[in-house]
Scaffold this active site. Structure first.
Site, PDB file in Angstrom:
ATOM      1  N   ASN A  77       0.895  -1.146   0.000  1.00  0.00           N
ATOM      2  CA  ASN A  77       0.000   0.000   0.000  1.00  0.00           C
ATOM      3  C   ASN A  77       0.939   1.203   0.000  1.00  0.00           C
ATOM      4  O   ASN A  77       1.718   1.381   0.926  1.00  0.00           O
ATOM      5  CB  ASN A  77      -0.890  -0.043   1.244  1.00  0.00           C
ATOM      6  CG  ASN A  77      -1.850   1.109   1.332  1.00  0.00           C
ATOM      7  OD1 ASN A  77      -1.471   2.190   1.764  1.00  0.00           O
ATOM      8  ND2 ASN A  77      -3.091   0.876   0.956  1.00  0.00           N
ATOM      9  N   SER A  78       0.882   2.006  -1.051  1.00  0.00           N
ATOM     10  CA  SER A  78       1.852   3.086  -1.236  1.00  0.00           C
ATOM     11  C   SER A  78       1.812   4.108  -0.111  1.00  0.00           C
ATOM     12  O   SER A  78       0.778   4.300   0.534  1.00  0.00           O
ATOM     13  CB  SER A  78       1.597   3.800  -2.561  1.00  0.00           C
ATOM     14  OG  SER A  78       1.766   2.925  -3.643  1.00  0.00           O
ATOM     15  N   GLN A  79       2.945   4.783   0.100  1.00  0.00           N
ATOM     16  CA  GLN A  79       3.004   5.770   1.173  1.00  0.00           C
ATOM     17  C   GLN A  79       2.090   6.948   0.840  1.00  0.00           C
ATOM     18  O   GLN A  79       1.981   7.365  -0.320  1.00  0.00           O
ATOM     19  CB  GLN A  79       4.428   6.213   1.425  1.00  0.00           C
ATOM     20  CG  GLN A  79       5.064   7.016   0.345  1.00  0.00           C
ATOM     21  CD  GLN A  79       6.537   7.227   0.648  1.00  0.00           C
ATOM     22  OE1 GLN A  79       7.328   6.280   0.564  1.00  0.00           O
ATOM     23  NE2 GLN A  79       6.907   8.431   0.992  1.00  0.00           N
TER      24      GLN A  79
END
Length: 197
Positions: A49-51
């Protein structure tokens, strides 16, 4: 390489949508405590889950509008799909596409649990995006390509825009008057590589 300019209105719309769609709701229980950290979070199946700061920048660059038809490539847990649905509103359409069956199921469950009007489709092996459902006003890609993904560019509507990491550079692709123009944004980004198998 300069930063691509983004309007204050777009930035405010993106931030409001991200506040309204908590990241924690789209993380597996075992890593939900990491929701407030500004870093990628592993969610299983070789996916992250991208930052949040990267997601915010990509959404700023995408500049989706109310009523847009949006494709979210590499939708993962469904968080960006849900944020996009909030941005485009009930008059818009957001379709996520994901290659990992377990993440397709997880993302669908999270969208349903949070009452978000969007869907996630299973990717077809060897096919980028959802050409049968094209064209799209906006395409967001959350996996890195080594080269320009022409198959996705062809799914853009006239005046459409795609944002995708290409070789670690955040790239904005616009289609206008039948022509395609690409620009890169300042900074290097790290994403899992795109796989279409």
């Amino acid at each position: 390489m300069p930063n691509i300019m983004v309007s204050d209105e777009t930035r405010e719309c993106v931030r409001a949508a991200m506040v309204a769609i908590p990241r924690a709701d789209f993380l597996p229980d075992a890593v939900r405590h990491l929701a407030d950290s500004d870093r990628p979070v592993h969610i299983g199946w070789d996916a992250t889950n991208s930052q949040p700061s990267t997601v915010a920048r990509m959404l700023d660059l995408l500049a989706a509008q109310r009523g847009d038809r949006v494709l979210d490539v590499g939708s993962g847990s469904g968080w960006t799909t849900a944020i996009l649905a909030r941005i485009v509103g009930p008059s818009g359409t957001v379709i996520g596409v994901e290659r990992v069956p377990e993440l397709v199921q997880f993302g669908r469950e999270r969208l349903e649990a949070t009452d978000v009007d969007a869907c996630i489709e299973a990717a077809t092996a060897g096919v980028l995006g959802l050409p049968a459902s094209a064209p799209f006003d906006r395409i967001l890609v959350s996996a890195d390509f080594e080269r320009m993904p022409d198959d996705l560019v062809s799914q853009l509507a006239e005046q459409g825009r795609m944002v995708a990491p290409i070789g670690g550079l955040m790239t904005v692709v616009d289609r206008l008057d039948g022509r395609v123009r690409s620009r890169t944004d300042a900074g290097l980004y790290s994403f899992v590589p795109l796989r279409d198998d």
